[in-house]
Design an enzyme around this catalytic site. Sequence first.
Site, PDB file in Angstrom:
ATOM      1  N   ASP A  67      39.623  67.094  33.365  1.00 58.81           N
ATOM      2  CA  ASP A  67      41.002  66.746  33.702  1.00 58.81           C
ATOM      3  C   ASP A  67      41.470  67.413  34.995  1.00 58.81           C
ATOM      4  OD1 ASP A  67      41.015  69.320  32.666  1.00 58.81           O
ATOM      5  OD2 ASP A  67      42.133  68.795  30.868  1.00 58.81           O
ATOM      6  N   ASN A 136      48.029  73.485  20.418  1.00 58.16           N
ATOM      7  CA  ASN A 136      48.507  72.318  19.651  1.00 58.16           C
ATOM      8  C   ASN A 136      47.358  71.375  19.278  1.00 58.16           C
ATOM      9  OD1 ASN A 136      47.872  71.130  22.074  1.00 58.16           O
ATOM     10  ND2 ASN A 136      49.895  70.295  22.496  1.00 58.16           N
ATOM     11  N   HIS A 138      45.053  70.113  21.318  1.00 53.30           N
ATOM     12  CA  HIS A 138      44.596  69.141  22.317  1.00 53.30           C
ATOM     13  C   HIS A 138      43.192  69.474  22.821  1.00 53.30           C
ATOM     14  CE1 HIS A 138      46.488  71.339  26.067  1.00 53.30           C
ATOM     15  NE2 HIS A 138      45.293  71.799  25.821  1.00 53.30           N
ATOM     16  N   GLU A 143      47.117  65.070  24.337  1.00 58.56           N
ATOM     17  CA  GLU A 143      48.140  65.728  23.533  1.00 58.56           C
ATOM     18  C   GLU A 143      48.320  65.004  22.191  1.00 58.56           C
ATOM     19  OE1 GLU A 143      48.792  68.506  24.653  1.00 58.56           O
ATOM     20  OE2 GLU A 143      50.113  68.575  26.395  1.00 58.56           O
TER      21      GLU A 143
HETATM   22  P1  PGA Z   1      42.778  78.039  27.532  1.00 62.84           P
HETATM   23  O1  PGA Z   1      43.139  76.481  27.456  1.00 62.84           O
HETATM   24  O2  PGA Z   1      41.286  78.118  27.573  1.00 62.84           O
HETATM   25  O3  PGA Z   1      43.409  78.515  28.804  1.00 62.84           O
HETATM   26  O4  PGA Z   1      43.347  78.677  26.317  1.00 62.84           O
HETATM   27  C1  PGA Z   1      42.437  75.629  26.609  1.00 62.84           C
HETATM   28  C2  PGA Z   1      43.076  74.251  26.607  1.00 62.84           C
HETATM   29  O5  PGA Z   1      44.309  74.152  26.739  1.00 62.84           O
HETATM   30  O6  PGA Z   1      42.344  73.260  26.471  1.00 62.84           O
END
Ligand code: PGA
Length: 261
Positions: A67, A136, A138, A143
């Site tokens: 992404d 959450n 995702h 999302e």
């Molecule tokens: P993080 O993010 O590794 O910074 O916790 C993971 C994500 O949001 O996919």
Amino acid sequence: MEVIIRENADSCAEIAAKIVAKYLREKKSPVLGLATGSTPEKMYRKLISMNEKGEISFSHCTTFNLDEYVGLPPDHSQSYHRYMKQNLFDHIDIGMGSTHIPDGNAPDLRLECLNYEKAIKNEGGIDLQILGIGSNGHIGFNEPIGSLSSRTWIKILTQNTIKDNARFFDDDSQVPRHVITMGIGTILEAEHCLILACGKQKSMAVQAMIEGPITSQCPSSALQFHKRTTAVLDEDAACLLKLKSHYKWVEENHLDWQQYD
Ligand code: PGA
């Protein structure tokens, strides 16, 4: 789902790097799906060190990132183009022409998404997709309540994710609202998914992903449908799992060829 639990983030990074290294060593033209965020940073550092020691090479490998934010210049400190250069590409023997990250500044974002899907197909699909998980649930920037068969597309971040990611920006208002992300359908087509999670703040999402119902309210739960997903978790991220001792038992009884260590 294969669940591997290790003591801390460092030992998770160690085993995750070994899994990636196996693909680099064994495949003629490996295609890796890459993730950003704080979770994979330690794994990237281990891969860089293995590359420096000549234990692995990326020279024959193609990569596709999950992404990118829409509208951030590629050299912005928080763009995923910059992240990948800083955390991996500038330190390994990969040709930049073999790396792909969605272009969040493309004049036609919809065309960019369609072309990204085509580029993955042209390389024969992704062999190993690395994933992090949001608090959450995702994966990528898919999302809650999005389609569980979505393809690479433009998505709007939830307020929860904007808040989580604000720590990397000056404040919430600086976090872009729009992103391009591989869809859940795109991710599910990878041959092998490797999802990493560390820390108590991920424990609820991890429990929902592995043991909860398959629901778009927790997009990562779609991985329960995937033919081969390995979840590498530290003890904190695994603390709410009801079948934790079973996952450890399964790993203890792995056959030689099923072991990564
Ligand atoms: P993080 O993010 O590794 O910074 O916790 C993971 C994500 O949001 O996919």
